[in-house]
Scaffold this motif. Structure first.
Motif, short mmCIF file in Angstrom:
data_model
loop_
_atom_site.label_atom_id
_atom_site.label_comp_id
_atom_site.label_asym_id
_atom_site.label_seq_id
_atom_site.Cartn_x
_atom_site.Cartn_y
_atom_site.Cartn_z
N UNK A 147 13.44 -1.85 -9.93
CA UNK A 147 12.23 -2.40 -10.54
C UNK A 147 11.30 -2.98 -9.48
N UNK A 148 11.89 -3.66 -8.50
CA UNK A 148 11.12 -4.23 -7.38
C UNK A 148 10.40 -3.13 -6.60
N UNK A 149 11.08 -2.02 -6.37
CA UNK A 149 10.48 -0.92 -5.62
C UNK A 149 9.30 -0.29 -6.37
N UNK A 150 9.24 -0.52 -7.69
CA UNK A 150 8.14 0.02 -8.50
C UNK A 150 7.01 -0.99 -8.69
N UNK A 151 7.10 -2.16 -8.07
CA UNK A 151 5.97 -3.08 -8.08
C UNK A 151 4.83 -2.47 -7.27
N UNK A 152 3.59 -2.69 -7.71
CA UNK A 152 2.44 -2.05 -7.08
C UNK A 152 2.33 -2.38 -5.60
N UNK A 153 2.45 -3.66 -5.23
CA UNK A 153 2.33 -4.03 -3.82
C UNK A 153 3.45 -3.43 -2.97
N UNK A 154 4.64 -3.34 -3.56
CA UNK A 154 5.77 -2.76 -2.82
C UNK A 154 5.59 -1.25 -2.69
N UNK A 155 5.17 -0.58 -3.76
CA UNK A 155 4.90 0.85 -3.70
C UNK A 155 3.83 1.18 -2.67
N UNK A 156 2.81 0.34 -2.61
CA UNK A 156 1.73 0.52 -1.62
C UNK A 156 2.27 0.37 -0.20
N UNK A 157 3.05 -0.69 0.02
CA UNK A 157 3.60 -0.93 1.36
C UNK A 157 4.48 0.23 1.80
N UNK A 158 5.35 0.71 0.91
CA UNK A 158 6.24 1.82 1.25
C UNK A 158 5.46 3.09 1.53
N UNK A 159 4.53 3.42 0.65
CA UNK A 159 3.79 4.68 0.79
C UNK A 159 2.96 4.68 2.07
N UNK A 160 2.31 3.56 2.38
CA UNK A 160 1.47 3.52 3.58
C UNK A 160 2.31 3.55 4.85
N UNK A 161 3.50 2.97 4.80
CA UNK A 161 4.34 2.95 6.00
C UNK A 161 4.97 4.31 6.27
N UNK A 162 5.48 4.97 5.23
CA UNK A 162 6.21 6.22 5.46
C UNK A 162 5.35 7.46 5.26
N UNK A 163 4.16 7.32 4.64
CA UNK A 163 3.24 8.45 4.52
C UNK A 163 3.55 9.42 3.40
N UNK A 164 4.47 9.06 2.52
CA UNK A 164 4.82 9.97 1.44
C UNK A 164 3.95 9.75 0.20
N UNK A 165 4.00 10.71 -0.72
CA UNK A 165 3.16 10.71 -1.90
C UNK A 165 3.76 9.84 -2.99
N UNK A 166 2.98 8.92 -3.53
CA UNK A 166 3.48 8.03 -4.57
C UNK A 166 3.39 8.69 -5.95
N UNK A 167 4.39 8.44 -6.82
CA UNK A 167 4.31 8.95 -8.19
C UNK A 167 3.63 7.95 -9.13
N UNK A 168 3.05 6.86 -8.56
CA UNK A 168 2.42 5.83 -9.38
C UNK A 168 0.92 5.78 -9.13
N UNK A 169 0.12 6.01 -10.18
CA UNK A 169 -1.32 6.09 -10.02
C UNK A 169 -1.92 4.76 -9.58
N UNK A 170 -1.40 3.64 -10.08
CA UNK A 170 -1.97 2.35 -9.68
C UNK A 170 -1.72 2.06 -8.21
N UNK A 171 -0.66 2.63 -7.65
CA UNK A 171 -0.44 2.51 -6.20
C UNK A 171 -1.44 3.39 -5.45
N UNK A 172 -1.63 4.62 -5.93
CA UNK A 172 -2.58 5.52 -5.28
C UNK A 172 -3.97 4.90 -5.21
N UNK A 173 -4.36 4.19 -6.25
CA UNK A 173 -5.71 3.61 -6.30
C UNK A 173 -5.94 2.57 -5.21
N UNK A 174 -4.89 1.89 -4.76
CA UNK A 174 -5.07 0.83 -3.77
C UNK A 174 -4.63 1.26 -2.37
N UNK A 175 -4.30 2.53 -2.19
CA UNK A 175 -3.86 3.01 -0.88
C UNK A 175 -4.98 2.97 0.14
N UNK A 176 -4.56 2.89 1.41
CA UNK A 176 -5.49 3.06 2.52
C UNK A 176 -6.22 4.39 2.36
#
Length: 410
Positions: free
Chosen positions: A302-331
């Motif tokens: 559940x923690x890994x699916x938090x928006x801020x955590x999903x954003x941090x993971x996606x931006x660090x590793x460069x992989x595609x997020x399955x969460x639209x609210x994360x995509x909206x706040x990406x770099x």
């Protein structure tokens, strides 16, 4: 008194303006991370719970390069200790769990391995009361073929496979998987060291399905890999980072997010989405059936699916997020990356892995092992022949000496 009251009110307003603005329904974990406050994150504090988390290498934001240390943030918030270790392929993950050599609470296998583990009873059904953030997963990634009701898994990241190459070592940019059979790259090709991804590349090249239906189809495609083997420098997984970044190979195959990382470290590298198509894979968070801390494991998911955590993971590793609210706040650079987010034309040529029958799985494992040992076996055979030849020559020389001595005596 009114003047004093007015002054105090002004000071209070100024103080509030100077404080960080937090949403009313969030808890600040670190300077860069807030989580939902309608979830009981502290129910395991003081219970000395340790979670064993088993993930791919280089696959979580870890605090380096000014990134968020996701594991440390989870430990701080929940009081749960995390023992975090890594694997380099689905096959090594499967073998470790199957052997019973270690007990894990959270694992992150890919879609096709999820299907295999479900069939073999290796995963525990999830209690979504403990994972309310599952609702943040885009509808398009729910209820997939490999887990039809998401009974066992929550999507973590998505990726495609492709070709990464060194522009200083390649005269003309590759365009297709078939280029990996080009003799001009002999000794300079890095290939996947796992059967399913390697098989898919050969299947794309030869016009077969990446999901073989019969053992005979497996045999045909693996012949392509056998023909390629003399050109291959090495079969690699995480070793590709050092080899491609260090200029030790001209061309290789790997996953999209890791390609972004390698290109960041070595700007001479470039990425190709092959014209035959590519595999779209979904890596999922799951709880092994043998987990001793299932509820705490679900809290981690559940923690890994938090928006801020999903954003941090996606931006660090460069992989595609399955969460639209994360995509909206990406770099913005990542959000517009054609490596992480392929064009519609490329996306239309993506294929997904499906579960294989036991018969086909067994044949693929067998043929992959035979292919990997083909040259090694040939080398050992030649060495044995050479050894026998040397032994025969030594025996012949001894026989000649004995014969000469006998003649002299005569």
């Amino acid at each position: 008194m009114k003047r004093i009251a007015a002054l105090l009110l002004t000071l209070a307003v100024a103080l509030c303006a100077a404080l960080p603005v937090l949403a009313a329904d969030t808890i600040e974990v670190t300077e860069d991370v807030s989580v939902s406050d309608d979830y009981d994150w502290t129910r395991f504090k003081g219970q000395n719970v340790t979670l064993n988390v088993y993930n791919w290498g280089e696959y979580i934001s870890n605090g380096s390069d000014d990134s968020v240390d996701v594991v440390a943030a989870f430990e701080k918030l929940t009081g749960i200790k995390v023992n975090y270790t890594t694997f380099d392929s689905n096959e090594s993950l499967y073998a470790k769990l199957k052997s019973g050599a270690a007990n894990y609470d959270v694992i992150i296998p890919s879609d096709y391995m999820v299907a295999k583990m479900i069939n073999e009873g290796m995963l525990a059904p999830l209690d979504y009361d403990n994972i309310p953030n599952f609702q943040k997963i885009d509808a398009g990634y729910r209820n997939p073929d490999y887990d039809p009701q998401n009974a066992y898994t929550v999507p973590y990241m998505l990726c495609t496979t492709g070709i990464i190459y060194n522009t200083t070592m390649v005269d003309e940019a590759p365009t297709c998987w078939a280029d990996l059979w080009d003799e001009q790259y002999a000794g300079n090709i890095l290939m996947f060291n796992n059967s399913r991804d390697a098989y898919a590349i050969a299947a794309f090249k030869s016009g077969h399905s990446i999901n073989p239906a019969t053992p005979e189809e497996v045999d045909e495609v693996v012949e392509q890999l056998k023909a390629q083997k003399p050109l291959v420098q090495a079969y690699v997984m995480d070793e590709i980072f050092d080899k491609m970044i260090g200029g030790e190979a001209a061309i290789g195959v790997y996953y999209s997010g890791d390609a972004i990382t390698m290109i960041d470290d070595n700007p001479d590298l470039a990425w190709v989405f092959p014209e035959e198509g590519s595999v779209l894979s979904v890596d999922c968070m799951a709880v092994p059936a043998a987990s001793e801390h299932k509820e705490a494991a679900e809290m981690f998911i559940n923690f890994m699916c938090e928006t801020d955590i999903g954003k941090a993971n996606s931006e660090y590793i460069g992989y595609t997020t399955p969460m639209h609210d994360v995509w909206e706040v990406l770099d913005e650079d990542l959000k517009t990356s054609e490596i992480a987010y392929p064009s519609e034309e490329d996306a239309a040529r993506e294929k997904v892995f499906t579960a294989l029958s036991d018969e086909v799985n067994s044949e693929l494992d067998l043929k992959w092992s035979e292919m990997k040992s083909y040259d090694e076996g040939g080398g050992s055979y030649l060495f044995l022949l050479l050894l026998l030849a040397m032994l025969a020559l030594a025996c012949f020389n001894i026989w000649r000496k004995v014969r000469r001595k006998t003649r002299n005596q005569y």
